[in-house]
Design a protein around this motif. Structure first.
Motif, PDB file in Angstrom:
ATOM      1  N   GLU A   1       0.864  -1.186   0.000  1.00 61.57           N
ATOM      2  CA  GLU A   1       0.000   0.000   0.000  1.00 61.57           C
ATOM      3  C   GLU A   1       0.896   1.230   0.000  1.00 61.57           C
ATOM      4  O   GLU A   1       1.788   1.357   0.827  1.00 61.57           O
ATOM      5  N   LEU A   2       0.641   2.128  -0.937  1.00 62.25           N
ATOM      6  CA  LEU A   2       1.415   3.365  -1.042  1.00 62.25           C
ATOM      7  C   LEU A   2       0.493   4.518  -0.657  1.00 62.25           C
ATOM      8  O   LEU A   2      -0.410   4.886  -1.411  1.00 62.25           O
ATOM      9  N   LEU A   3       0.695   5.046   0.558  1.00 67.07           N
ATOM     10  CA  LEU A   3      -0.229   6.035   1.129  1.00 67.07           C
ATOM     11  C   LEU A   3       0.329   7.447   0.968  1.00 67.07           C
ATOM     12  O   LEU A   3       1.510   7.689   1.229  1.00 67.07           O
ATOM     13  N   LEU A   4      -0.540   8.374   0.544  1.00 68.95           N
ATOM     14  CA  LEU A   4      -0.168   9.781   0.381  1.00 68.95           C
ATOM     15  C   LEU A   4      -1.110  10.626   1.232  1.00 68.95           C
ATOM     16  O   LEU A   4      -2.329  10.543   1.070  1.00 68.95           O
ATOM     17  N   VAL A   5      -0.554  11.422   2.151  1.00 71.71           N
ATOM     18  CA  VAL A   5      -1.394  12.261   3.018  1.00 71.71           C
ATOM     19  C   VAL A   5      -1.787  13.522   2.255  1.00 71.71           C
ATOM     20  O   VAL A   5      -0.931  14.276   1.792  1.00 71.71           O
TER      21      VAL A   5
ATOM     22  N   MET B   1       4.547  10.615   1.760  1.00 75.78           N
ATOM     23  CA  MET B   1       4.126   9.312   1.268  1.00 75.78           C
ATOM     24  C   MET B   1       4.778   8.233   2.130  1.00 75.78           C
ATOM     25  O   MET B   1       5.882   8.432   2.630  1.00 75.78           O
ATOM     26  N   PHE B   2       4.104   7.103   2.300  1.00 75.24           N
ATOM     27  CA  PHE B   2       4.647   5.997   3.106  1.00 75.24           C
ATOM     28  C   PHE B   2       4.218   4.700   2.436  1.00 75.24           C
ATOM     29  O   PHE B   2       3.092   4.580   1.968  1.00 75.24           O
ATOM     30  N   VAL B   3       5.138   3.721   2.393  1.00 70.13           N
ATOM     31  CA  VAL B   3       4.760   2.434   1.795  1.00 70.13           C
ATOM     32  C   VAL B   3       4.674   1.362   2.885  1.00 70.13           C
ATOM     33  O   VAL B   3       5.576   1.222   3.710  1.00 70.13           O
ATOM     34  N   PHE B   4       3.536   0.666   2.898  1.00 73.01           N
ATOM     35  CA  PHE B   4       3.348  -0.475   3.784  1.00 73.01           C
ATOM     36  C   PHE B   4       3.625  -1.722   2.946  1.00 73.01           C
ATOM     37  O   PHE B   4       2.885  -1.997   1.987  1.00 73.01           O
ATOM     38  N   PRO B   5       4.669  -2.477   3.286  1.00 73.55           N
ATOM     39  CA  PRO B   5       4.982  -3.659   2.479  1.00 73.55           C
ATOM     40  C   PRO B   5       3.844  -4.681   2.460  1.00 73.55           C
ATOM     41  O   PRO B   5       3.067  -4.771   3.414  1.00 73.55           O
ATOM     42  N   LYS B   6       3.803  -5.421   1.386  1.00 72.13           N
ATOM     43  CA  LYS B   6       2.724  -6.384   1.156  1.00 72.13           C
ATOM     44  C   LYS B   6       2.560  -7.376   2.317  1.00 72.13           C
ATOM     45  O   LYS B   6       3.533  -7.973   2.775  1.00 72.13           O
ATOM     46  N   GLY B   7       1.318  -7.512   2.763  1.00 75.21           N
ATOM     47  CA  GLY B   7       0.987  -8.561   3.728  1.00 75.21           C
ATOM     48  C   GLY B   7       1.326  -8.254   5.181  1.00 75.21           C
ATOM     49  O   GLY B   7       0.960  -9.032   6.056  1.00 75.21           O
ATOM     50  N   LEU B   8       2.023  -7.144   5.452  1.00 80.50           N
ATOM     51  CA  LEU B   8       2.437  -6.877   6.828  1.00 80.50           C
ATOM     52  C   LEU B   8       1.355  -6.092   7.583  1.00 80.50           C
ATOM     53  O   LEU B   8       0.639  -5.275   7.003  1.00 80.50           O
ATOM     54  N   VAL B   9       1.262  -6.361   8.898  1.00 82.73           N
ATOM     55  CA  VAL B   9       0.278  -5.688   9.754  1.00 82.73           C
ATOM     56  C   VAL B   9       0.638  -4.210   9.870  1.00 82.73           C
ATOM     57  O   VAL B   9       1.793  -3.871  10.138  1.00 82.73           O
ATOM     58  N   HIS B  10      -0.350  -3.336   9.655  1.00 84.78           N
ATOM     59  CA  HIS B  10      -0.085  -1.900   9.734  1.00 84.78           C
ATOM     60  C   HIS B  10      -1.306  -1.137  10.238  1.00 84.78           C
ATOM     61  O   HIS B  10      -2.402  -1.694  10.332  1.00 84.78           O
ATOM     62  N   PHE B  11      -1.102   0.132  10.576  1.00 90.60           N
ATOM     63  CA  PHE B  11      -2.189   0.970  11.121  1.00 90.60           C
ATOM     64  C   PHE B  11      -1.926   2.414  10.737  1.00 90.60           C
ATOM     65  O   PHE B  11      -0.808   2.779  10.320  1.00 90.60           O
TER      66      PHE B  11
END
Ligand SMILES: *[C@@H]1O[C@H](CO)[C@@H](O)[C@H](O)[C@H]1NC(C)=O
Ligand SMILES: *[C@@H]1O[C@H](CO)[C@@H](O)[C@H](O)[C@H]1NC(C)=O
Ligand SMILES: *[C@@H]1O[C@H](CO)[C@@H](O)[C@H](O)[C@H]1NC(C)=O
Ligand SMILES: *[C@@H]1O[C@H](CO)[C@@H](O)[C@H](O)[C@H]1NC(C)=O
Length: 206
Positions: free
Chosen positions: A106-110, A136-146
């Motif tokens: 997931e590539l998140l942009l505020v 921007m922040f990237v959450f690697p595939k499949g990992l738990v995030h919040f």
């Protein structure tokens, strides 16, 4: 002679190993053999490739945490294209609880406000960050995030891009505490007692 007759076996074993590894790590969208996929054989026009479902996304005062999705479920033209979007709206002090997307990073942009975000890797190391508007922040595939809007006065809006037409969502609180797993199993797993487990379950039903 002996080595040459063993070669095919070694090659086969190697191939089997490579196949086994690629199979266990394969959690991505399938490649398609046509330019795009349509729901039926009748022809489509540009409107099929257009989605306006996010056009009303800008709500500076959302009442609760909301996610507007544009996956292949909402936007069928994405099927087979390995991309999708979501718009996340956070009221002041709102949290998007720990969750994973099994099929995509997931590539998140505020876009508005600030957000505290973090993910945990398979060694249980937390990587967290405070993001400003435009970060921007990237959450690697499949990992738990919040994500958490720590600001108690201002809402936050973020847009997330996914490398899957349907990245999937697995909410940690919901998948663990609202699916009927035996309370004793949960009490033992979380090293607590059944009443505590039931209190958590009750809170998640609201
Ligand atoms: C075929 O799919 C298109 C695009 O979703 C839809 O507009 C159309 O009604 C469908 N036609 C039939 C015959 O199902
Ligand atoms: C969230 O707020 C919207 C209106 O902003 C409302 O329609 C919806 O029911 C609310 N959802 C929850 C779970 O409170
Ligand atoms: C990361 O999390 C820790 C523990 O909750 C917190 O003290 C720290 O401020 C966070 N860092 C950022 C950059 O948000
Ligand atoms: C947020 O609002 C509270 C109460 O209205 C106020 O006391 C506080 O100073 C505000 N914080 C910021 C960062 O504006």
């Amino acid at each position: 002679m002996a080595t040459s007759s063993r070669m095919p076996i070694i090659l086969l074993l190697g191939l089997a190993l490579i196949l086994a590894i690629s199979r266990t790590t394969q959690a991505n969208d399938p490649d398609i053999l046509t330019d795009f996929l349509t729901p039926n054989s009748s022809s489509v026009d540009a409107s099929f490739f257009t989605f306006s479902g996010l056009s009303a996304y800008y709500n500076p005062n959302p009442k609760n945490f909301t996610v507007l999705k544009a996956t292949m479920n909402e936007f069928p033209a994405l099927n087979g294209q390995s991309v999708s979007y979501a718009v996340l709206q956070f009221p002041a002090a709102a949290v998007n609880p720990p969750h994973t997307h099994p099929r995509s990073a997931e590539l998140l942009l505020v876009m508005l406000g600030t957000l505290e975000v973090g993910f945990v890797d398979t060694k249980n190391v937390l990587y967290n960050q405070t993001l400003q508007t435009g970060d921007m922040f990237v959450f690697p595939k499949g990992l738990v995030h919040f994500q958490y809007n720590r600001n108690h006065n201002q809402s936050a809006i973020a847009i997330s891009a996914f490398g899957s037409a349907n990245g999937g969502l697995l909410s940690v609180p919901k998948s663990v505490f609202t699916t009927g797993i035996d309370d004793n199993v949960l009490a033992m797993s979380f090293k607590t007692d059944v009443p505590t487990v039931q209190k958590i379950e009750l809170g998640l039903k609201k």
